[in-house]
Design a protein around this motif. Structure first.
Motif, PDB file in Angstrom:
ATOM      1  N   PHE A  55       0.876  -0.979  -0.121  1.00  0.00           N
ATOM      2  CA  PHE A  55      -0.030  -0.111   0.184  1.00  0.00           C
ATOM      3  C   PHE A  55       0.837   1.153  -0.022  1.00  0.00           C
ATOM      4  O   PHE A  55       2.229   1.189   0.255  1.00  0.00           O
ATOM      5  CB  PHE A  55      -0.890   0.388   1.061  1.00  0.00           C
ATOM      6  CG  PHE A  55      -0.298   0.154   2.521  1.00  0.00           C
ATOM      7  CD1 PHE A  55      -0.240   1.510   3.126  1.00  0.00           C
ATOM      8  CD2 PHE A  55       0.163  -0.872   3.230  1.00  0.00           C
ATOM      9  CE1 PHE A  55       0.469   1.689   4.098  1.00  0.00           C
ATOM     10  CE2 PHE A  55       0.852  -0.702   4.446  1.00  0.00           C
ATOM     11  CZ  PHE A  55       1.092   0.611   4.970  1.00  0.00           C
ATOM     12  N   ILE A  56       0.457   2.190  -0.349  1.00  0.00           N
ATOM     13  CA  ILE A  56       1.006   3.458  -0.484  1.00  0.00           C
ATOM     14  C   ILE A  56       0.469   4.311   0.878  1.00  0.00           C
ATOM     15  O   ILE A  56      -0.688   4.416   1.191  1.00  0.00           O
ATOM     16  CB  ILE A  56       0.657   4.452  -1.603  1.00  0.00           C
ATOM     17  CG1 ILE A  56       1.220   3.651  -2.757  1.00  0.00           C
ATOM     18  CG2 ILE A  56       1.333   5.937  -1.569  1.00  0.00           C
ATOM     19  CD1 ILE A  56       1.150   4.337  -4.406  1.00  0.00           C
ATOM     20  N   ASP A  57       1.553   4.909   1.567  1.00  0.00           N
ATOM     21  CA  ASP A  57       0.929   5.657   3.013  1.00  0.00           C
ATOM     22  C   ASP A  57       0.303   6.657   2.473  1.00  0.00           C
ATOM     23  O   ASP A  57       0.609   7.481   1.870  1.00  0.00           O
ATOM     24  CB  ASP A  57       2.576   6.106   3.652  1.00  0.00           C
ATOM     25  CG  ASP A  57       1.901   6.282   5.155  1.00  0.00           C
ATOM     26  OD1 ASP A  57       1.385   6.929   5.323  1.00  0.00           O
ATOM     27  OD2 ASP A  57       2.786   5.532   5.766  1.00  0.00           O
ATOM     28  N   PRO A  58      -0.747   7.040   3.470  1.00  0.00           N
ATOM     29  CA  PRO A  58      -1.835   8.092   3.386  1.00  0.00           C
ATOM     30  C   PRO A  58      -0.862   9.376   3.343  1.00  0.00           C
ATOM     31  O   PRO A  58      -1.354  10.358   2.925  1.00  0.00           O
ATOM     32  CB  PRO A  58      -2.696   8.074   4.427  1.00  0.00           C
ATOM     33  CG  PRO A  58      -2.836   6.640   4.840  1.00  0.00           C
ATOM     34  CD  PRO A  58      -1.266   6.115   4.531  1.00  0.00           C
ATOM     35  N   GLU A  59       0.162   9.554   4.185  1.00  0.00           N
ATOM     36  CA  GLU A  59       1.148  10.633   4.332  1.00  0.00           C
ATOM     37  C   GLU A  59       1.627  11.048   2.794  1.00  0.00           C
ATOM     38  O   GLU A  59       2.087  12.048   2.889  1.00  0.00           O
ATOM     39  CB  GLU A  59       2.162  10.355   5.258  1.00  0.00           C
ATOM     40  CG  GLU A  59       1.862  10.186   6.618  1.00  0.00           C
ATOM     41  CD  GLU A  59       2.766  10.072   7.499  1.00  0.00           C
ATOM     42  OE1 GLU A  59       3.983  10.075   7.051  1.00  0.00           O
ATOM     43  OE2 GLU A  59       2.678   9.909   8.778  1.00  0.00           O
TER      44      GLU A  59
END
Length: 264
Positions: A235-239
Motif C-alpha cells: 500500500f502507499i502511505d496516506p502521508e
C-alpha cells in the motif's frame, strides 16, 4: 659592596689621611689579599664541580658493574628473548583484533544496509518494516487522485529462469492495499536457488511505499521446470498526499531483479 670596591675606597681614604707611600703600600696589600681570595674561591668551586662529576660517573660505573654481575650472558640473552617475544605477541594481538573487527563490519554491512533501506526507503527501497496502524490510518483517501503502480521483472544472465509480472499495473489511492503476482519458472534441468532485490522508481516515493508481504531477499528454490506464483501485498502511505513533493507523481514503478544465490 664587592671587595674590589672596598679596596678602592680604602686607597682613596688613605690618600686623604696618610702619606702617599703608606697609602700605596696599603693598596698593594689590599689588592694582593683580594687576588688571593678570588683564586681560593675559584679553586674551591672547581674542586666541588669536579667532585660532583666524579661522584656521578662513579655511581654510573657501579650501577653498570652491578647490572653486569647480576646476569650471566645466558640470562641476559633469555631476558632479551622474552622481551622480544612479548613485543611480537602484543603486535600479533593488535593486528588480529583489527582483522576480526573489519571482517565483522564487512559481514554486517549487507544486512545493516538492507535493514536501513527497509526502514527508511533509502535508495528507492520500499519500506518493509513492521508498522502498527489502525483502521483510520489505513483508510483509503477516496478524494485523492489515483496512482498507477507498474511492475517490472528482470533476471540475471547467470540465472536460467523466467521471471515476469502477471499484471502490468494496478491503480490505487494512498491508504489502499493492493495485491500483485509475479510468475517465476526454472528453465534448467536442475534445482536452482535464486534471490530477488527490488526498488521503487522514482526514489523519492520509496519512503511512502510499504510492502506487507514480499518474496524479496528470501531464497527461492525452484526444481527443474518448476513454475510458481509470488505475491506482493503493498500500500502507499496516506502521508503521501501531504507531501508537496509528490504532487507531480502519478506513476510508480516497482521493479524486481532475480539473481542466483551465492554458493548455491
Amino acid at each position: 659592596m664587592s671587595l674590589l670596591s672596598f679596596a678602592r675606597q680604602s686607597v682613596l681614604q688613605a690618600h686623604r689621611t696618610r702619606a702617599p707611600s703608606v697609602a700605596l703600600r696599603n693598596s698593594n696589600r689590599v689588592q694582593t689579599t683580594i687576588y688571593r681570595y678570588q683564586r681560593c674561591y675559584r679553586d674551591q668551586r672547581s674542586y666541588t664541580i669536579d667532585s660532583t662529576t666524579n661522584s656521578r660517573s662513579q655511581q654510573q660505573q657501579q650501577q653498570q658493574q652491578q647490572a653486569r654481575r647480576a646476569f650471566t650472558p645466558r640470562e641476559a640473552f633469555l631476558r632479551h628473548q622474552e622481551a622480544t617475544r612479548r613485543k611480537n605477541l602484543t603486535g600479533i594481538l593488535y593486528v588480529g583484533s583489527f582483522v576480526i573487527i573489519f571482517l565483522g563490519i564487512s559481514y554486517a554491512a549487507v544486512p545493516l544496509y538492507r535493514l536501513l533501506c527497509k526502514r527508511t526507503g533509502f535508495m528507492g527501497t520500499p519500506k518493509t518494516g513492521p508498522y502498527i496502524r489502525d483502521a483510520e490510518t489505513l483508510k483509503p483517501l477516496d478524494n485523492h487522485r489515483r496512482i498507477r503502480v507498474q511492475f517490472s521483472g528482470q533476471v540475471s544472465t547467470m540465472l536460467n529462469w523466467s521471471f515476469k509480472p502477471e499484471q502490468k499495473q494496478v491503480s490505487v489511492v494512498p491508504g489502499e492495499t493492493a495485491l500483485a503476482f509475479f510468475k517465476a519458472e526454472n528453465k534448467s534441468d536442475k534445482p536452482i536457488v535464486g534471490i530477488a532485490t527490488y526498488n521503487v522508481i522514482p526514489e523519492q516515493v520509496a519512503p511512502y511505499f510499504n510492502k506487507i508481504q514480499c518474496f524479496c531477499f528470501d531464497e527461492q528454490q525452484l526444481d527443474p521446470n518448476e513454475e510458481i506464483d509470488m505475491p506482493v501485498f503493498f500500500f502507499i502511505d496516506p502521508e503521501f498526499a501531504d507531501d508537496p513533493l509528490m504532487d507531480d507523481i502519478d506513476t510508480v514503478v516497482l521493479s524486481y531483479t532475480f539473481f542466483k544465490a551465492s554458493g548455491r
